[in-house]
Motif scaffolding. Structure first.
Motif, PDB file in Angstrom:
ATOM      1  N   ASP A 197      17.305 -31.826  -6.534  1.00 44.58           N
ATOM      2  CA  ASP A 197      17.257 -32.943  -7.472  1.00 44.58           C
ATOM      3  C   ASP A 197      16.509 -32.568  -8.745  1.00 44.58           C
ATOM      4  O   ASP A 197      16.968 -32.840  -9.867  1.00 44.58           O
ATOM      5  N   LYS A 241      18.088 -32.172 -12.683  1.00 42.70           N
ATOM      6  CA  LYS A 241      17.534 -32.952 -13.792  1.00 42.70           C
ATOM      7  C   LYS A 241      17.107 -32.051 -14.954  1.00 42.70           C
ATOM      8  O   LYS A 241      17.177 -32.453 -16.119  1.00 42.70           O
ATOM      9  N   THR A 261      30.419 -30.580  -9.376  1.00 43.44           N
ATOM     10  CA  THR A 261      30.112 -31.844  -8.692  1.00 43.44           C
ATOM     11  C   THR A 261      28.623 -32.028  -8.435  1.00 43.44           C
ATOM     12  O   THR A 261      28.169 -33.140  -8.155  1.00 43.44           O
ATOM     13  N   LEU A 282      27.177 -34.782 -10.535  1.00 41.83           N
ATOM     14  CA  LEU A 282      27.648 -36.164 -10.408  1.00 41.83           C
ATOM     15  C   LEU A 282      26.475 -37.129 -10.254  1.00 41.83           C
ATOM     16  O   LEU A 282      25.586 -36.919  -9.430  1.00 41.83           O
ATOM     17  N   GLY A 283      26.481 -38.169 -11.068  1.00 40.93           N
ATOM     18  CA  GLY A 283      25.426 -39.167 -10.996  1.00 40.93           C
ATOM     19  C   GLY A 283      24.191 -38.820 -11.804  1.00 40.93           C
ATOM     20  O   GLY A 283      23.245 -39.612 -11.855  1.00 40.93           O
ATOM     21  N   TYR A 284      24.193 -37.651 -12.449  1.00 45.23           N
ATOM     22  CA  TYR A 284      23.059 -37.234 -13.271  1.00 45.23           C
ATOM     23  C   TYR A 284      23.439 -37.315 -14.758  1.00 45.23           C
ATOM     24  O   TYR A 284      24.624 -37.345 -15.094  1.00 45.23           O
ATOM     25  N   GLU A 298      26.241 -35.010 -16.123  1.00 41.08           N
ATOM     26  CA  GLU A 298      27.579 -35.035 -15.522  1.00 41.08           C
ATOM     27  C   GLU A 298      28.687 -34.772 -16.540  1.00 41.08           C
ATOM     28  O   GLU A 298      29.584 -33.967 -16.317  1.00 41.08           O
ATOM     29  N   ARG A 299      28.603 -35.445 -17.685  1.00 39.72           N
ATOM     30  CA  ARG A 299      29.638 -35.300 -18.710  1.00 39.72           C
ATOM     31  C   ARG A 299      29.705 -33.875 -19.262  1.00 39.72           C
ATOM     32  O   ARG A 299      30.779 -33.367 -19.587  1.00 39.72           O
ATOM     33  N   ARG A 305      31.147 -31.513 -16.157  1.00 43.37           N
ATOM     34  CA  ARG A 305      32.450 -31.824 -15.580  1.00 43.37           C
ATOM     35  C   ARG A 305      33.566 -30.986 -16.222  1.00 43.37           C
ATOM     36  O   ARG A 305      33.710 -30.916 -17.430  1.00 43.37           O
TER      37      ARG A 305
END
Length: 516
Positions: A74, A78, A116, A119-121, A124-125, A128
């Motif tokens: 995690d 970040k 992946t 994802l959710g961080y 992400e954009r 991806r």
């Protein structure tokens, strides 16, 4: 070996790998695999260096995946924007590539896992689809799985053998330079399409210096048609990163090139939270409206491409185009990009845009847009460059410099068409040429045959023609001939010819007399 020699040797080897490994595959089609593999190695080593934190007792690549706690994962995502397990690192995969019968599917799974992981961080954009063009199942790699794996293994091995040294600042520079070198070589060999995603480094340097001239710091820099990101990154090279406070922004229409731009940012050590590259049509679906204004804008948009223009009646009410009162022609979107850039420019900033020269003198809507730009005092400088500086086109392009903080109403014109070095396939702009242009751009001095600051009234009276050749007389390089001296030389030559004829006639008579 000096750093320059090391760089040259590294570039020679990486281009050799790119050509040797691709076999019969077209280089343009194969570029994603070489560029993608280089990117995979970079983010692997970058990530391992981050986890190890300079502690020589830790070898992240040797660790077992199971020792990675959710907290470690995690925190890393970040900070870095993505996560790579030890077993997924480039070094581990490359070491066993030659004997891995499922190499192509393993690579696909690893790339998917890296993407992946974000994802959710917030990242992400930016993560991806980064490996979307690295298709490990493509028939371009071979007709059978065995063939595909053999070629993939060869690319991995070749890139693994490249010596980038320890992972430090110079190592990062070498990685970034190698990536830029590959992109530029692919562009040079791609014909017309190459110029669509890469602006030659020296031209990029000039554009970046123009856009950032005189600013000790800027909020952010933007390219509305960013290609592979070379213009944005040249700004980073030219100036200390800390003066670009909020990072690098760009939009790109082509999906493959969009991925190249994002990879290029990572490879130049621009973290995900310091860049924002978006996919889409800048003219129809512009991003970053909430992020403007920008203190520096650089761009080399596509020349004279078609766009929807007047077929969409709502565009004339668009904040970007409405002030000019007219839309760029449907067959030539050049001024649509110019007006878009102007709309995104801050009151203290500059935009430096590479333009097709025809837009500076054609009539109709383009003339009306020029009038709007000049009447509102937005045109600071127009610079004509030498021909054949860009990949895929021999035309002599023009740089338009826009500003919203001019202190007078003159427009500067610079004729830099004679500043170039002739090389094998293209002309080249040298650092000395860039310095010459920047010196006169800064001083606004009038220099015969080179630079002229023209009053508003003269430009208006000339139908708002902004062609450099309309205001600067080209230097007459023809040899000056002294007519009197030439006539004297002709008389001497004629007399000499007459004497030779007489001598020859005398010899002939003498020979004929002896024969009798």
């Amino acid at each position: 070996m000096t750093s320059i020699q090391q760089r040259a040797e590294l570039q020679r080897r990486i281009w050799q790998i790119a050509n040797d490994v691709r076999g019969a595959v077209d280089g343009w089609d194969f570029k994603q695999y070489v560029l993608g593999t280089l990117f995979y190695r970079f983010i692997s080593e970058n990530f391992a260096a981050y986890i190890e934190g300079g502690d020589e007792s830790i070898n992240y690549a040797a660790l077992n995946d199971v020792v990675i706690t959710p907290e470690i994962r995690d925190d890393a995502i970040k900070t870095k924007g993505y996560f790579i397990y030890p077993s997924q690192l480039f070094a581990r995969v490359a070491a066993s590539a030659n004997t891995n019968d499922s190499l192509n599917t393993d690579l696909a799974a690893i790339f998917s896992a890296i993407e992946t992981s974000a994802l959710g961080y917030p990242s992400e954009r930016d993560i991806r689809g980064l490996f979307a063009d690295f298709d490990t199942t493509s028939n371009r790699l071979g007709n059978t799985v065995k063939d595909k794996n053999a070629r993939l293994a060869a690319v991995l091995k070749g890139v693994a053998e490249l010596d980038f040294g320890d992972f430090d600042a110079s190592h990062i520079d070498l990685f970034g330079d190698a990536y830029e070198f590959l992109i530029s070589n692919y562009a040079a060999n791609a014909g017309k399409s190459g110029g669509e995603f890469f602006t030659p480094q020296q031209v990029s340097k000039l554009i970046a210096r123009l856009a950032m001239h005189g600013q000790s710091s800027i909020n952010k820099i933007y390219d509305p048609a960013c290609g592979s990101g070379s213009l944005l990154l040249q700004a980073k090279k030219q100036f200390d990163a800390h003066i670009i406070e909020d990072g690098f922004f760009g939009q790109e229409l082509n999906h493959t090139t969009y991925n190249l731009a994002r990879m290029n940012m990572f490879l130049h050590n621009v973290n995900y939270d310091k860049f924002n590259i978006e996919l889409g049509d800048t003219l129809i679906e512009p991003h970053f409206g909430d992020d403007k204004p920008f203190d520096a804008i650089v761009s080399n948009p596509p020349y004279s491409v078609k766009w929807v223009g007047s077929d969409d009646p709502t565009l004339i009410n668009d904040d970007r185009f409405a002030p000019a009162g007219v839309l760029a022609p449907k067959s030539k979107a050049d001024f649509a990009f110019v007006l878009h850039a102007l709309s995104y420019l801050s009151s203290k900033g500059r935009a430096a845009i590479v333009c097709f020269p025809g837009i500076f003198y054609r009539s109709g809507a383009e003339q009306k847009i020029r009038q709007y730009l000049v009447d509102n005092n937005y045109v600071e400088t127009v610079i004509s460059l030498a021909p054949n500086l860009f990949f895929g086109t021999t035309i002599a392009v023009t740089i338009l410099v826009l500003s919203k903080h001019k202190t007078d109403t003159t427009t500067q014109f610079i004729d830099a068409s004679g500043l170039f070095k002739k090389e094998t396939n293209n002309n080249a702009l040298l650092d000395t040429h860039i310095d010459q242009i920047m010196a006169v751009f800064d001083s606004k001095a009038n220099v015969e045959h080179f630079a002229q600051s023209v009053p508003f009234e003269k430009v208006a009276a000339n139908d708002y023609n902004l062609s450099v050749s309309s205001y600067i007389d080209g230097k007459d390089t023809r040899e000056v001939v002294d007519i009197a001296q030439l006539n004297a030389q002709l008389k001497t030559t004629i007399a000499r010819i007459e004497q030779l004829r007489k001598d020859i006639d005398a010899i002939v008579v003498e020979i004929e007399g002896e024969e009798k």
